[in-house]
Design a protein around this motif. Sequence first.
Motif, PDB file in Angstrom:
ATOM      1  N   CYS A 268      -2.725   4.708  -2.557  1.00 42.85           N
ATOM      2  CA  CYS A 268      -3.410   5.536  -1.557  1.00 42.85           C
ATOM      3  C   CYS A 268      -2.613   6.810  -1.311  1.00 42.85           C
ATOM      4  N   SER A 269      -2.059   7.377  -2.366  1.00 48.93           N
ATOM      5  CA  SER A 269      -1.120   8.487  -2.206  1.00 48.93           C
ATOM      6  C   SER A 269      -1.754   9.861  -2.340  1.00 48.93           C
ATOM      7  N   GLY A 270      -3.058   9.964  -2.093  1.00 45.26           N
ATOM      8  CA  GLY A 270      -3.713  11.261  -1.945  1.00 45.26           C
ATOM      9  C   GLY A 270      -3.533  12.169  -3.139  1.00 45.26           C
TER      10      GLY A 270
ATOM     11  N   ILE B 299       0.854  -1.180   0.000  1.00 46.88           N
ATOM     12  CA  ILE B 299       0.000   0.000   0.000  1.00 46.88           C
ATOM     13  C   ILE B 299       0.895   1.236   0.000  1.00 46.88           C
ATOM     14  N   ILE B 300       0.738   2.078  -1.007  1.00 42.88           N
ATOM     15  CA  ILE B 300       1.541   3.299  -1.130  1.00 42.88           C
ATOM     16  C   ILE B 300       0.732   4.449  -0.547  1.00 42.88           C
ATOM     17  N   GLY B 301       1.169   4.942   0.603  1.00 44.30           N
ATOM     18  CA  GLY B 301       0.453   5.982   1.323  1.00 44.30           C
ATOM     19  C   GLY B 301      -0.144   5.433   2.595  1.00 44.30           C
ATOM     20  N   GLY B 302       0.273   5.991   3.744  1.00 42.80           N
ATOM     21  CA  GLY B 302      -0.116   5.414   5.017  1.00 42.80           C
ATOM     22  C   GLY B 302      -1.027   6.266   5.862  1.00 42.80           C
ATOM     23  N   ALA B 303      -1.643   7.292   5.266  1.00 39.76           N
ATOM     24  CA  ALA B 303      -2.558   8.130   6.039  1.00 39.76           C
ATOM     25  C   ALA B 303      -3.926   7.447   6.117  1.00 39.76           C
TER      26      ALA B 303
END
Length: 393
Positions: free
Chosen positions: A209-211, A9-13
């Motif tokens: 998931c990199s916004g 998963i790319i992006g951890g927010a």
Amino acid sequence: MTERFDVVIIGGAMMGSSVAWWLSRHPDFNGSILVLERDPTFAQASTTHSNSCIRQQFGSEINIRISQFGAEFLKNWRDYLGSAAPKPAFREFGYLYLAADEPFADALRANHALQTDLGAGTVLLSPEEITARYPMIDPTGLLLGSLGTRDEGYFDGHGILAIWREQAKAAGVTRRTAEVTGLRRTGAHITTVCLADGSTITAGAVVNCSGPSAAYTAQMAGLDLPVAPQKAYSFLFDVAEPLPLDLPLTITPNGVHVRPESRSSYLAGCMDAAGPGADYDDFQMDHALWMDLVWPTLAERIPVFERIKLRTDWVGHYAINTLDHNAIVGAHPEAGNFYLCNGFSGHGLQQSPAMGRGLAELIATGRYQTLDLSPLGYERVAERTPLVERAVI
């Protein structure tokens, strides 16, 4: 050095943590999960700058269903987070849309009919009814109001994020501070995630998931994604005279919105008039907005707000889907193991429970099991057929 994970998963927010949490607890998934986040402080993440609100007042069935599950998640938190988790804060003060022209009033009426059919608690208010309910609001020039009477308001998104991260870690999810610099693709399959330190990760599936940086991440795999940052301005202010009752999150006809923060402080916001396309690292505040737009709008509509004191302000980024301001979710048709969770256009926190659940189902079983998110798939982007949403804020 090369490692292998079943899902990267790319992006951890908020979105990345939601997907990881739901996937780690799905009964049909027993693989390994890696969450990559370049900045564990989330200093520039949309999650950090969010006003953390939820509403049912959308103009499309899929968005209403998504928010209905968000409210269910918040209200029945023990069923999902467990009784040992702290109860997430949820203040139901509602949303109030104000229309000053017939086209928007007609849109509110159409939205209300759909929302009512789906069980939302929306009511339409005449200017006189607005005054009767909220005497602090000046109805001059208004034609109609639309008020959500339940399942709308503020929730503690940061608190839920912390719980998701803690519980996912306990379930075996790996989190790592790292910057992704490349995605290797063979045909319709993403094979490798490349990191700035020179290491690589072999991936069974990759979730974007990199916004606001989602398009940049997709480009690493040679894929197009119509997502761009748009600056969103927030202003926290104190009042000299507290309002006599809770103010709903009120959206004025020119787009300035305001909600309670406490009994004596309020949070207002507006979008950058320049639209999407801001630089990824542009968080420069336009200080003239407060004096030229936000404060005059607030004071005109809520006269008590003539006597207020700005405490602080900040700038965040919305990840705008430039096609239709709605999320893009699901597998990319040109790369079946590249999953999209992007373009939320300011609705990300409130939609995160349903999005994480849906993507976990799709990855684990190959299909949506609870709520069909396929109306938000990439196919409409490829076909240039937008999903019309009349209630954008």
